[in-house]
Write a protein that holds these residues in place. Structure first.
Motif, PDB file in Angstrom:
ATOM      1  N   ASP A   1      17.234 -34.763 -10.194  1.00 33.22           N
ATOM      2  CA  ASP A   1      18.575 -34.577 -10.784  1.00 33.22           C
ATOM      3  C   ASP A   1      18.578 -33.405 -11.760  1.00 33.22           C
ATOM      4  OD1 ASP A   1      19.340 -36.807  -9.351  1.00 33.22           O
ATOM      5  OD2 ASP A   1      19.110 -38.191 -11.044  1.00 33.22           O
TER       6      ASP A   1
ATOM      7  N   THR B   1      17.921 -29.987  -9.813  1.00 30.00           N
ATOM      8  CA  THR B   1      18.951 -29.499  -8.885  1.00 30.00           C
ATOM      9  C   THR B   1      20.333 -29.427  -9.530  1.00 30.00           C
ATOM     10  OG1 THR B   1      19.237 -31.745  -8.028  1.00 30.00           O
ATOM     11  CG2 THR B   1      17.788 -30.293  -6.785  1.00 30.00           C
ATOM     12  N   ASN B   2      20.551 -30.232 -10.568  1.00 31.99           N
ATOM     13  CA  ASN B   2      21.886 -30.259 -11.168  1.00 31.99           C
ATOM     14  C   ASN B   2      21.788 -30.374 -12.689  1.00 31.99           C
ATOM     15  OD1 ASN B   2      24.664 -30.350 -11.344  1.00 31.99           O
ATOM     16  ND2 ASN B   2      24.772 -32.564 -10.985  1.00 31.99           N
TER      17      ASN B   2
ATOM     18  N   GLN C   1      22.535 -30.248 -16.567  1.00 32.09           N
ATOM     19  CA  GLN C   1      23.818 -30.403 -17.249  1.00 32.09           C
ATOM     20  C   GLN C   1      23.987 -29.464 -18.438  1.00 32.09           C
ATOM     21  OE1 GLN C   1      26.191 -32.699 -15.935  1.00 32.09           O
ATOM     22  NE2 GLN C   1      24.623 -32.475 -14.346  1.00 32.09           N
TER      23      GLN C   1
END
Length: 253
Positions: A235, A238-239, A241
């Motif tokens: 998480d 790849t993504n 925040q």
């Protein structure tokens, strides 16, 4: 279930330099916990605090439910004697960037040394375990070689076997592949993968994002002494925040 490592508001200063600025995190038993971030973000310092190679300046740090380096009486902390710290440190294996092997000892003697000297094991018992561990890291044919006769990757695998010889419940890896030629990195990561499969609790400071993604259970991005972002490695990688995480990952992925 007791966390294997728990940090509560951990600070560390060297003189005026404030390196760790309130680290809060938990590592569960059997977890592979990866720490990433730029140089100077405090990752290696935090690792060294876990086995009390560095004293924390504030906060609390626990390994398997016990305070690291101190005992608490009422509200006060009392530092443990060196001998008591050494006793606790036996449960924590550490693998450094530089292999730190004893140059005058063969691979198998390096792996045998601590159980004989620290635990008082017989040489026969220590040798049998050392043979098993060298086999496990793929170096049974190098048992009689001295460090100078081994490649960097082979030396690092001996260093891992040496840390495992004390039968630790926690393994700390401080950028274990960063000093290696690229083609030697895979062999070391394979050994670490095997440890993860066997359920060893591991905290890994690493630049190997592929390893973190494949093997890691949790990942923390640190910058300037604080935890900026944490989550499952896939998480976070790849993504991400946080802008700071995005900026860092854009340079290393």
């Amino acid at each position: 279930m007791t966390a294997m490592v728990k940090a509560e508001g951990v600070h560390k200063s060297f003189g005026a330099a404030h390196i760790l600025k309130g680290i809060d995190l938990e590592v569960a038993p059997r977890e592979v916990f990866c720490l990433i971030g730029p140089s100077g973000s405090g990752k290696s310092t935090f690792l060294r605090c876990i086995n009390h190679l560095e004293q924390i300046s504030a906060g609390r740090l626990y390994v398997d439910g016990e305070l690291v380096g101190y005992r608490q009486k009422g509200d006060k902390l009392y530092e443990l004697k060196d001998s008591e710290v050494a006793l606790k440190r036996r449960d924590i294996g550490m693998v450094f960037q530089r292999f730190n092997l004893f140059p005058h000892m063969t691979a198998i003697e390096n792996v045998m040394e601590a159980p004989v000297q620290v635990k008082g094991e017989s040489r026969a018992v220590a040798r049998a375990r050392a043979e098993r561990l060298l086999d496990r890291v793929g170096l049974s044919d190098k048992a009689k070689n001295y460090p100078s006769q081994l490649s960097g990757g082979q030396q690092q695998r001996v260093a891992i076997a040496r840390a495992l010889a004390m039968e630790p419940k926690l393994m700390l890896f401080d950028e274990p592949t960063s000093a290696l030629d690229p083609e030697l990195v895979g062999d070391v990561l394979d050994v670490m993968r095997g440890l993860a499969e066997d359920g060893m609790t591991m905290i890994v400071v690493t630049h190997e994002m592929g390893f973190a993604r494949e093997v890691g259970d949790a990942l923390v991005f640190m910058d300037d002494g604080v935890v900026v972002e944490s989550g499952h490695p896939r998480d976070v990688l790849t993504n991400p925040q946080h802008d700071r995480t995005k900026s860092f990952l854009s340079k290393v992925l």
